[in-house]
Design a protein around this motif. Sequence first.
Motif, short mmCIF file in Angstrom:
data_model
loop_
_atom_site.label_atom_id
_atom_site.label_comp_id
_atom_site.label_asym_id
_atom_site.label_seq_id
_atom_site.Cartn_x
_atom_site.Cartn_y
_atom_site.Cartn_z
N LEU A 226 0.85 -1.19 0.00
CA LEU A 226 0.00 0.00 0.00
C LEU A 226 0.89 1.23 0.00
O LEU A 226 1.90 1.28 0.70
N ASP A 227 0.47 2.25 -0.76
CA ASP A 227 1.30 3.44 -0.91
C ASP A 227 0.40 4.67 -0.93
O ASP A 227 -0.62 4.69 -1.62
N ALA A 228 0.77 5.68 -0.17
CA ALA A 228 0.02 6.94 -0.14
C ALA A 228 1.01 8.09 -0.01
O ALA A 228 1.94 8.03 0.78
N VAL A 229 0.79 9.14 -0.80
CA VAL A 229 1.76 10.24 -0.89
C VAL A 229 1.13 11.56 -0.48
O VAL A 229 0.03 11.90 -0.92
N VAL A 230 1.84 12.29 0.39
CA VAL A 230 1.48 13.66 0.75
C VAL A 230 2.35 14.60 -0.06
O VAL A 230 3.57 14.46 -0.08
N LEU A 231 1.74 15.57 -0.73
CA LEU A 231 2.47 16.67 -1.37
C LEU A 231 2.24 17.92 -0.54
O LEU A 231 1.12 18.22 -0.14
N ARG A 232 3.31 18.66 -0.29
CA ARG A 232 3.19 19.88 0.48
C ARG A 232 4.31 20.84 0.11
O ARG A 232 5.29 20.45 -0.54
N GLU A 233 4.17 22.10 0.55
CA GLU A 233 5.26 23.05 0.38
C GLU A 233 6.37 22.69 1.36
O GLU A 233 6.10 22.32 2.51
N PRO A 234 7.61 22.80 0.95
CA PRO A 234 8.71 22.48 1.86
C PRO A 234 8.91 23.58 2.89
O PRO A 234 8.42 24.70 2.72
N ALA A 235 9.62 23.24 3.95
CA ALA A 235 9.97 24.23 4.95
C ALA A 235 10.78 25.35 4.31
O ALA A 235 11.55 25.12 3.37
N LYS A 242 18.02 24.87 -0.83
CA LYS A 242 18.13 23.86 -1.88
C LYS A 242 17.33 24.21 -3.13
O LYS A 242 17.26 23.40 -4.05
N ASN A 243 16.71 25.40 -3.15
CA ASN A 243 15.91 25.82 -4.30
C ASN A 243 14.83 24.79 -4.61
O ASN A 243 14.64 24.36 -5.75
N VAL A 244 14.11 24.38 -3.56
CA VAL A 244 13.10 23.33 -3.65
C VAL A 244 11.71 23.96 -3.66
O VAL A 244 11.41 24.83 -2.85
N SER A 245 10.85 23.48 -4.57
CA SER A 245 9.49 24.00 -4.68
C SER A 245 8.46 23.13 -3.99
O SER A 245 7.43 23.62 -3.52
N TRP A 246 8.70 21.80 -3.94
CA TRP A 246 7.71 20.88 -3.40
C TRP A 246 8.38 19.79 -2.56
O TRP A 246 9.56 19.48 -2.76
#
Length: 259
Positions: A226-235, A242-246
């Motif tokens: 089973l797999d479930a993913v949370v997408l959110r804004e990074p800290a 790190k120039n990270v958007s998600w």
Amino acid sequence: MACIASLANAHEFWIDPVEPVVPEGGEVVASLRVGQAYEGSSYAYVPPNFRRFDYVWQGETRPVEGVIGDRPAATVAVEGEGLMVLIHVTTDTFLTWDTFEMFESFVRHKDAEWTLAEHEARGISHEKVREVYSRYAKALVAVGSGEGADAEAGLLTELVALENPYTGGAEDGLRVRLLYQGAPRGDAQIEVFEKDAAGVVTVSTVRTDAAGEAVVPAVPGRSYMLDAVVLREPAADIAAAKNVSWESLWANLTFYFPE
């Protein structure tokens, strides 16, 4: 670590017991895998790659001990019988999506289309979208009778089995609860990978109710991931450094439903 990063684009990470049911007094051996469609490469025991690698046995949580390079990554000898829960939490990994279309396909597949509108609202470029991700995997293994129960392990996001598949708790489907930051995650997608004795994999999805619970149809003699993913804004500090958007957080649970 570089290999794991290269396989990250919508690839699952899971704990794969060599034998999901072992005799009393036997060893529990499990691999760490990254791949697609419930098939993937095995990775070694490398402490810099994980924040946590534990097993829960008879009410106690203990670290999985190993030597760097061990493959399979986990070998645990225990006395007695019961349900063992293996737990693995990775460190953060960063990736840059090759194209925005690939990122778009990923978020649609993981039921996070809201991120596309948010991406535009935040004025983020479509070029070289950066993401940070981490994995929160668990596996259920029966030792002897397999009696016992899964429980919350305090992970940032996790799947908790509300019934024991090894002791007759899955005839009408296995009830699970999906958590995020310790709270039930309602109206969320759980992807279900079912593998039969011949290795044929079928994929389906279920949705959680308001209590974060869902029933996963289970067939005797088959293995499940089973797999479930949370997408959110990074800290903010990670986003800036790190120039990270998600950020994506992957909850995973594997188990076997015996005949």
